[in-house]
Write a protein that holds these residues in place. Sequence first.
Motif, PDB file in Angstrom:
ATOM      1  N   ARG A  13       0.831  -1.070  -0.225  1.00 39.96           N
ATOM      2  CA  ARG A  13       0.027   0.020   0.033  1.00 39.96           C
ATOM      3  C   ARG A  13       0.682   1.380   0.174  1.00 39.96           C
ATOM      4  O   ARG A  13       0.326   2.327  -0.294  1.00 39.96           O
ATOM      5  N   HIS A  14       2.166   1.163   0.542  1.00 41.33           N
ATOM      6  CA  HIS A  14       2.536   2.483   0.634  1.00 41.33           C
ATOM      7  C   HIS A  14       4.367   2.122   0.329  1.00 41.33           C
ATOM      8  O   HIS A  14       4.820   0.907   0.368  1.00 41.33           O
ATOM      9  N   PRO A  35      -2.822   5.387  -8.087  1.00 44.61           N
ATOM     10  CA  PRO A  35      -2.605   6.003  -9.449  1.00 44.61           C
ATOM     11  C   PRO A  35      -2.351   7.554  -9.382  1.00 44.61           C
ATOM     12  O   PRO A  35      -1.744   8.222  -9.972  1.00 44.61           O
ATOM     13  N   ASP A  36      -3.161   8.122  -8.541  1.00 46.68           N
ATOM     14  CA  ASP A  36      -3.094   9.654  -8.483  1.00 46.68           C
ATOM     15  C   ASP A  36      -2.411  10.239  -7.073  1.00 46.68           C
ATOM     16  O   ASP A  36      -2.553  11.370  -6.861  1.00 46.68           O
ATOM     17  N   ALA A  37      -1.757   9.182  -6.556  1.00 48.96           N
ATOM     18  CA  ALA A  37      -0.935   9.630  -5.257  1.00 48.96           C
ATOM     19  C   ALA A  37       0.031  10.556  -5.645  1.00 48.96           C
ATOM     20  O   ALA A  37       0.646  10.750  -6.442  1.00 48.96           O
ATOM     21  N   ASP A  38       0.344  11.628  -4.518  1.00 49.23           N
ATOM     22  CA  ASP A  38       1.598  12.479  -4.401  1.00 49.23           C
ATOM     23  C   ASP A  38       2.574  11.989  -3.587  1.00 49.23           C
ATOM     24  O   ASP A  38       2.015  11.729  -2.326  1.00 49.23           O
ATOM     25  N   VAL A  39       3.855  12.665  -3.674  1.00 50.38           N
ATOM     26  CA  VAL A  39       4.741  12.110  -2.452  1.00 50.38           C
ATOM     27  C   VAL A  39       4.088  12.801  -1.368  1.00 50.38           C
ATOM     28  O   VAL A  39       4.095  13.752  -1.182  1.00 50.38           O
ATOM     29  N   ASP A  40       4.369  11.927  -0.154  1.00 50.01           N
ATOM     30  CA  ASP A  40       4.002  12.405   1.109  1.00 50.01           C
ATOM     31  C   ASP A  40       4.988  12.546   2.191  1.00 50.01           C
ATOM     32  O   ASP A  40       5.154  13.392   3.216  1.00 50.01           O
ATOM     33  N   THR A  41       5.969  12.145   1.571  1.00 49.82           N
ATOM     34  CA  THR A  41       7.335  12.418   2.580  1.00 49.82           C
ATOM     35  C   THR A  41       8.578  12.424   1.598  1.00 49.82           C
ATOM     36  O   THR A  41       8.710  11.739   0.887  1.00 49.82           O
ATOM     37  N   LEU A  42       9.257  13.497   1.858  1.00 49.44           N
ATOM     38  CA  LEU A  42      10.472  13.606   1.084  1.00 49.44           C
ATOM     39  C   LEU A  42      11.577  14.525   1.977  1.00 49.44           C
ATOM     40  O   LEU A  42      11.356  15.929   2.347  1.00 49.44           O
ATOM     41  N   GLU A  44      10.715  11.873  -8.665  1.00 50.20           N
ATOM     42  CA  GLU A  44      10.374  11.035  -9.729  1.00 50.20           C
ATOM     43  C   GLU A  44      10.087   9.699  -9.757  1.00 50.20           C
ATOM     44  O   GLU A  44       9.473   8.837 -10.120  1.00 50.20           O
ATOM     45  N   ALA A  45      11.256   9.061  -8.951  1.00 51.46           N
ATOM     46  CA  ALA A  45      11.442   7.327  -8.755  1.00 51.46           C
ATOM     47  C   ALA A  45      10.039   6.947  -7.934  1.00 51.46           C
ATOM     48  O   ALA A  45       9.393   6.254  -8.209  1.00 51.46           O
ATOM     49  N   LEU A  46       9.697   7.829  -6.972  1.00 50.49           N
ATOM     50  CA  LEU A  46       8.481   7.615  -6.047  1.00 50.49           C
ATOM     51  C   LEU A  46       7.246   7.765  -7.061  1.00 50.49           C
ATOM     52  O   LEU A  46       6.441   6.879  -6.747  1.00 50.49           O
ATOM     53  N   LEU A  47       6.979   8.503  -7.806  1.00 50.58           N
ATOM     54  CA  LEU A  47       6.103   8.940  -8.719  1.00 50.58           C
ATOM     55  C   LEU A  47       5.789   7.810  -9.794  1.00 50.58           C
ATOM     56  O   LEU A  47       4.802   7.087  -9.950  1.00 50.58           O
ATOM     57  N   ARG A  48       6.994   7.543 -10.335  1.00 49.37           N
ATOM     58  CA  ARG A  48       6.816   6.410 -11.287  1.00 49.37           C
ATOM     59  C   ARG A  48       6.552   5.247 -10.775  1.00 49.37           C
ATOM     60  O   ARG A  48       5.529   4.544 -11.499  1.00 49.37           O
ATOM     61  N   ARG A  49       7.033   4.655  -9.455  1.00 49.80           N
ATOM     62  CA  ARG A  49       6.667   3.646  -8.982  1.00 49.80           C
ATOM     63  C   ARG A  49       5.127   3.335  -8.524  1.00 49.80           C
ATOM     64  O   ARG A  49       4.575   2.330  -8.945  1.00 49.80           O
ATOM     65  N   SER A  62      -1.681   1.829 -11.967  1.00 44.97           N
ATOM     66  CA  SER A  62      -2.425   1.623 -13.167  1.00 44.97           C
ATOM     67  C   SER A  62      -2.304   0.278 -13.463  1.00 44.97           C
ATOM     68  O   SER A  62      -3.426  -0.323 -14.176  1.00 44.97           O
ATOM     69  N   ARG A  63      -1.311  -0.701 -13.064  1.00 41.73           N
ATOM     70  CA  ARG A  63      -1.462  -1.887 -13.187  1.00 41.73           C
ATOM     71  C   ARG A  63      -2.527  -2.694 -12.405  1.00 41.73           C
ATOM     72  O   ARG A  63      -3.236  -3.909 -12.702  1.00 41.73           O
TER      73      ARG A  63
END
Length: 120
Positions: free
Chosen positions: A57-58, A83-90, A106-111, A117-118
Amino acid sequence: MTDTTLTRTHGLAGGLRVRLRLARPADHDAVRALLLGQGHVASDFQVRRLLGFDPSRHLVLAAVAPVDGTETLVGLGGIELEPDADVDTLVVDDRLTDGLAPVLREALLRRAHGRGSRAA
Protein backbone atom coordinates in the motif's frame (compact mmCIF):
# COMPACT_ATOMS: atom_id res chain seq x y z
CA MET A 1 10.50 -0.83 -20.89
CA THR A 2 11.93 -1.93 -17.53
CA ASP A 3 12.19 0.52 -14.61
CA THR A 4 15.84 0.39 -13.50
CA THR A 5 15.43 3.05 -10.81
CA LEU A 6 16.34 0.68 -7.97
CA THR A 7 19.04 -1.26 -9.80
CA ARG A 8 21.41 1.53 -10.77
CA THR A 9 23.15 4.50 -9.25
CA HIS A 10 22.09 8.05 -9.98
CA GLY A 11 24.72 10.72 -10.52
CA LEU A 12 23.92 14.10 -8.98
CA ALA A 13 25.13 17.50 -10.14
CA GLY A 14 27.76 17.77 -7.38
CA GLY A 15 29.29 14.42 -8.35
CA LEU A 16 27.77 12.30 -5.58
CA ARG A 17 26.39 8.97 -6.77
CA VAL A 18 23.30 7.71 -4.94
CA ARG A 19 21.49 4.41 -4.96
CA LEU A 20 17.78 4.11 -4.22
CA ARG A 21 16.49 1.13 -2.29
CA LEU A 22 13.55 0.19 -0.10
CA ALA A 23 13.83 1.66 3.38
CA ARG A 24 14.06 -0.91 6.14
CA PRO A 25 13.78 -1.02 9.94
CA ALA A 26 17.59 -1.18 10.24
CA ASP A 27 17.63 2.40 8.87
CA HIS A 28 16.04 3.67 12.11
CA ASP A 29 19.05 5.56 13.51
CA ALA A 30 20.06 6.92 10.12
CA VAL A 31 16.52 8.19 9.48
CA ARG A 32 16.45 9.96 12.85
CA ALA A 33 19.83 11.53 12.11
CA LEU A 34 18.70 12.64 8.62
CA LEU A 35 15.52 14.16 9.99
CA LEU A 36 17.34 15.90 12.83
CA GLY A 37 19.96 17.25 10.43
CA GLN A 38 17.17 18.87 8.43
CA GLY A 39 15.52 20.37 11.52
CA HIS A 40 12.83 17.72 12.07
CA VAL A 41 12.57 16.02 15.45
CA ALA A 42 10.96 12.58 15.26
CA SER A 43 10.19 10.20 18.09
CA ASP A 44 11.19 6.54 17.96
CA PHE A 45 7.51 5.72 17.41
CA GLN A 46 7.26 8.07 14.42
CA VAL A 47 10.39 6.62 12.81
CA ARG A 48 9.24 3.03 13.42
CA ARG A 49 5.87 3.88 11.90
CA LEU A 50 7.52 5.40 8.82
CA LEU A 51 9.77 2.38 8.35
CA GLY A 52 7.06 -0.17 9.17
CA PHE A 53 5.14 0.53 5.97
CA ASP A 54 2.93 -2.04 4.23
CA PRO A 55 4.72 -2.53 0.89
CA SER A 56 1.46 -3.43 -0.83
CA ARG A 57 0.00 0.00 0.00
CA HIS A 58 2.88 2.39 0.66
CA LEU A 59 6.43 2.78 -0.64
CA VAL A 60 9.32 4.31 1.29
CA LEU A 61 12.61 4.69 -0.58
CA ALA A 62 15.98 5.39 0.98
CA ALA A 63 18.70 7.21 -0.96
CA VAL A 64 22.16 6.08 0.10
CA ALA A 65 25.59 7.23 -1.01
CA PRO A 66 29.19 6.54 -0.07
CA VAL A 67 30.32 9.36 2.23
CA ASP A 68 33.80 9.09 3.71
CA GLY A 69 33.84 5.39 2.84
CA THR A 70 30.55 4.60 4.57
CA GLU A 71 27.12 4.00 3.05
CA THR A 72 25.16 7.00 4.33
CA LEU A 73 21.45 7.75 4.19
CA VAL A 74 21.19 11.05 2.31
CA GLY A 75 17.48 11.06 1.48
CA LEU A 76 14.14 9.44 2.20
CA GLY A 77 10.81 9.58 0.42
CA GLY A 78 7.40 7.98 0.73
CA ILE A 79 4.22 7.67 -1.32
CA GLU A 80 0.94 5.75 -1.28
CA LEU A 81 0.77 3.18 -4.09
CA GLU A 82 -2.20 4.67 -5.93
CA PRO A 83 -2.51 6.04 -9.48
CA ASP A 84 -3.13 9.65 -8.41
CA ALA A 85 -0.94 9.72 -5.29
CA ASP A 86 1.55 12.47 -4.57
CA VAL A 87 4.73 12.17 -2.54
CA ASP A 88 3.87 12.41 1.17
CA THR A 89 7.41 12.35 2.61
CA LEU A 90 10.55 13.83 1.06
CA VAL A 91 13.65 14.64 3.11
CA VAL A 92 17.13 15.08 1.62
CA ASP A 93 20.45 16.13 3.12
CA ASP A 94 20.95 19.43 1.33
CA ARG A 95 24.57 19.66 2.51
CA LEU A 96 25.58 16.48 0.69
CA THR A 97 23.22 16.33 -2.26
CA ASP A 98 22.54 18.57 -5.20
CA GLY A 99 19.55 17.48 -7.25
CA LEU A 100 18.49 14.47 -5.17
CA ALA A 101 14.98 15.72 -4.38
CA PRO A 102 13.74 15.63 -8.01
CA VAL A 103 15.37 12.21 -8.60
CA LEU A 104 13.74 10.76 -5.51
CA ARG A 105 10.37 12.40 -6.25
CA GLU A 106 10.34 11.08 -9.82
CA ALA A 107 11.25 7.56 -8.69
CA LEU A 108 8.44 7.54 -6.13
CA LEU A 109 5.86 8.88 -8.59
CA ARG A 110 6.90 6.43 -11.30
CA ARG A 111 6.68 3.45 -8.95
CA ALA A 112 3.33 4.51 -7.41
CA HIS A 113 1.61 5.48 -10.61
CA GLY A 114 2.92 2.49 -12.51
CA ARG A 115 1.79 0.10 -9.79
CA GLY A 116 -1.59 1.79 -9.48
CA SER A 117 -2.29 1.57 -13.19
CA ARG A 118 -1.44 -2.14 -13.23
CA ALA A 119 -3.71 -2.82 -10.27
CA ALA A 120 -6.68 -1.02 -11.83
